[in-house]
Motif scaffolding. Structure first.
Motif, PDB file in Angstrom:
ATOM      1  N   THR A  18      61.705  69.735   0.871  1.00  0.00           N
ATOM      2  CA  THR A  18      61.428  70.453   2.112  1.00  0.00           C
ATOM      3  C   THR A  18      60.045  71.078   2.068  1.00  0.00           C
ATOM      4  O   THR A  18      59.566  71.479   1.006  1.00  0.00           O
ATOM      5  CB  THR A  18      62.462  71.574   2.358  1.00  0.00           C
ATOM      6  N   SER A  37      56.391  63.468   5.202  1.00  0.00           N
ATOM      7  CA  SER A  37      57.606  62.762   5.597  1.00  0.00           C
ATOM      8  C   SER A  37      57.598  61.322   5.092  1.00  0.00           C
ATOM      9  O   SER A  37      58.595  60.824   4.558  1.00  0.00           O
ATOM     10  CB  SER A  37      57.755  62.793   7.126  1.00  0.00           C
ATOM     11  N   THR A  38      56.457  60.661   5.224  1.00  0.00           N
ATOM     12  CA  THR A  38      56.334  59.276   4.754  1.00  0.00           C
ATOM     13  C   THR A  38      56.545  59.177   3.246  1.00  0.00           C
ATOM     14  O   THR A  38      57.134  58.200   2.758  1.00  0.00           O
ATOM     15  CB  THR A  38      54.946  58.720   5.117  1.00  0.00           C
ATOM     16  N   CYS A  41      59.508  63.495   1.806  1.00  0.00           N
ATOM     17  CA  CYS A  41      59.952  64.860   2.107  1.00  0.00           C
ATOM     18  C   CYS A  41      61.010  64.750   3.215  1.00  0.00           C
ATOM     19  O   CYS A  41      60.734  64.257   4.309  1.00  0.00           O
ATOM     20  CB  CYS A  41      58.765  65.697   2.559  1.00  0.00           C
ATOM     21  N   GLU A  42      62.235  65.207   2.931  1.00  0.00           N
ATOM     22  CA  GLU A  42      63.345  64.979   3.850  1.00  0.00           C
ATOM     23  C   GLU A  42      63.274  65.856   5.099  1.00  0.00           C
ATOM     24  O   GLU A  42      63.750  65.459   6.161  1.00  0.00           O
ATOM     25  CB  GLU A  42      64.671  65.217   3.129  1.00  0.00           C
ATOM     26  N   ARG A  43      62.720  67.043   4.962  1.00  0.00           N
ATOM     27  CA  ARG A  43      62.606  67.933   6.116  1.00  0.00           C
ATOM     28  C   ARG A  43      61.255  68.632   6.083  1.00  0.00           C
ATOM     29  O   ARG A  43      60.904  69.269   5.081  1.00  0.00           O
ATOM     30  CB  ARG A  43      63.733  68.965   6.130  1.00  0.00           C
ATOM     31  N   VAL A  44      60.521  68.504   7.174  1.00  0.00           N
ATOM     32  CA  VAL A  44      59.224  69.176   7.310  1.00  0.00           C
ATOM     33  C   VAL A  44      59.298  70.075   8.536  1.00  0.00           C
ATOM     34  O   VAL A  44      59.378  69.593   9.667  1.00  0.00           O
ATOM     35  CB  VAL A  44      58.064  68.169   7.461  1.00  0.00           C
ATOM     36  N   GLY A  57      62.048  63.225  10.330  1.00  0.00           N
ATOM     37  CA  GLY A  57      62.213  64.330   9.394  1.00  0.00           C
ATOM     38  C   GLY A  57      61.532  65.615   9.814  1.00  0.00           C
ATOM     39  O   GLY A  57      61.504  66.579   9.050  1.00  0.00           O
ATOM     40  N   ILE A  58      60.968  65.655  11.019  1.00  0.00           N
ATOM     41  CA  ILE A  58      60.231  66.833  11.491  1.00  0.00           C
ATOM     42  C   ILE A  58      61.181  67.789  12.214  1.00  0.00           C
ATOM     43  O   ILE A  58      61.951  67.383  13.078  1.00  0.00           O
ATOM     44  CB  ILE A  58      59.093  66.421  12.448  1.00  0.00           C
TER      45      ILE A  58
END
Length: 255
Positions: A18, A37-38, A41-44, A57-58
């Motif tokens: 995150t 995200s690419t 990172c699962e959550r941004v 994931g945004i």
């Protein structure tokens, strides 16, 4: 003076599960959010004035760098999430060089304007400090985390050989001091934390657009490349380097 470890250009940097980007609609911030995200990172959490940043994931949120209440509300939103979704990286990607009314960096003290100075300091120094005030308390004591704010090489006092750009230089020098202060204070209780400033170089964004003429070949960096450079630096940092400022290649910038 120390440099961070190098991650090879073909080596995939390790990113957190995150992250939170304050200023995710700007030239660098938008690319940072998308690139993280690419990379997995699962959550941004992507913050902007409008709160309408989108992508895989945004998680968008609205905030105003000059409104502490909006920053506090963003922090409360993230704190209310399950512990696994509390951001492990917090990046302040906001900043200003030329104001909306076209007033740019002063090349001489004769052009100093208190209103301009106040606005530049509010965005480049006070805003990031308020983000730190509300985000650092949620950082875990038992795990690694990183808090980073975009700074600038011209914020270095010892490396200043040209003068000028008074408000911008002063705002970044003050930000660098706050980064050092926060690192010392937080380091007393969070041994795995990293708090740093990052100099992205001269990036092809609206911020640098008025000053790109005459740049040497290769000095202007594409925003996505700049984002990748910064992610690689962040992925290489250790707690021993907390409180310092590093450029896009991982070289430490003197105070």
């Amino acid at each position: 003076m120390t440099n961070v470890g190098n991650i090879g250009a073909n080596e995939r940097p390790s990113v957190p599960r995150t992250a939170a980007i304050f200023g995710a609609s700007g030239g660098i911030g938008a690319k940072l959010a998308a690139h993280l995200s690419t990379l997995g990172c699962e959550r941004v959490y992507a913050g902007s004035r409008s709160g309408d940043v989108s992508g895989a994931g945004i998680v968008p949120f609205a905030f105003d760098l000059t409104d502490e209440a909006s920053i506090a509300e963003a922090a409360r939103m993230m704190r209310a999430e399950p512990p696994e979704w509390v951001p492990e990286w917090v990046i302040v990607a906001s900043g200003v060089l030329t104001l909306d009314d076209g007033k740019g960096p002063e090349r001489t003290y004769k052009r100093l304007d208190p209103d301009v100075m106040a606005k530049v300091l509010a965005i480049n120094t006070i805003g990031p400090a308020m983000i730190a005030k509300h985000m650092l308390p949620m950082m875990p004591r038992e795990r690694a985390f990183t808090f980073a704010a975009l700074s600038a090489r011209v914020g270095s006092i010892s490396d200043n050989g040209l003068g000028g750009w008074h408000s911008y230089r002063a705002s970044k020098a003050a930000l660098n001091m706050l980064i050092k202060n926060f690192a010392i204070e937080v380091g007393r209780t969070h041994s795995q934390g990293v708090i740093v400033g990052l100099h992205p170089g001269t990036v092809d964004t609206a911020l640098s657009a008025p000053f790109q003429k005459g740049l040497a070949e290769g000095q202007l960096t594409d925003p996505l490349q700049a984002a990748d450079n910064l992610v690689r630096v962040l992925a290489s940092l250790t707690p021993e380097q907390s409180g310092r400022v590093f450029d896009f290649s991982g070289k430490e910038i003197p105070a």
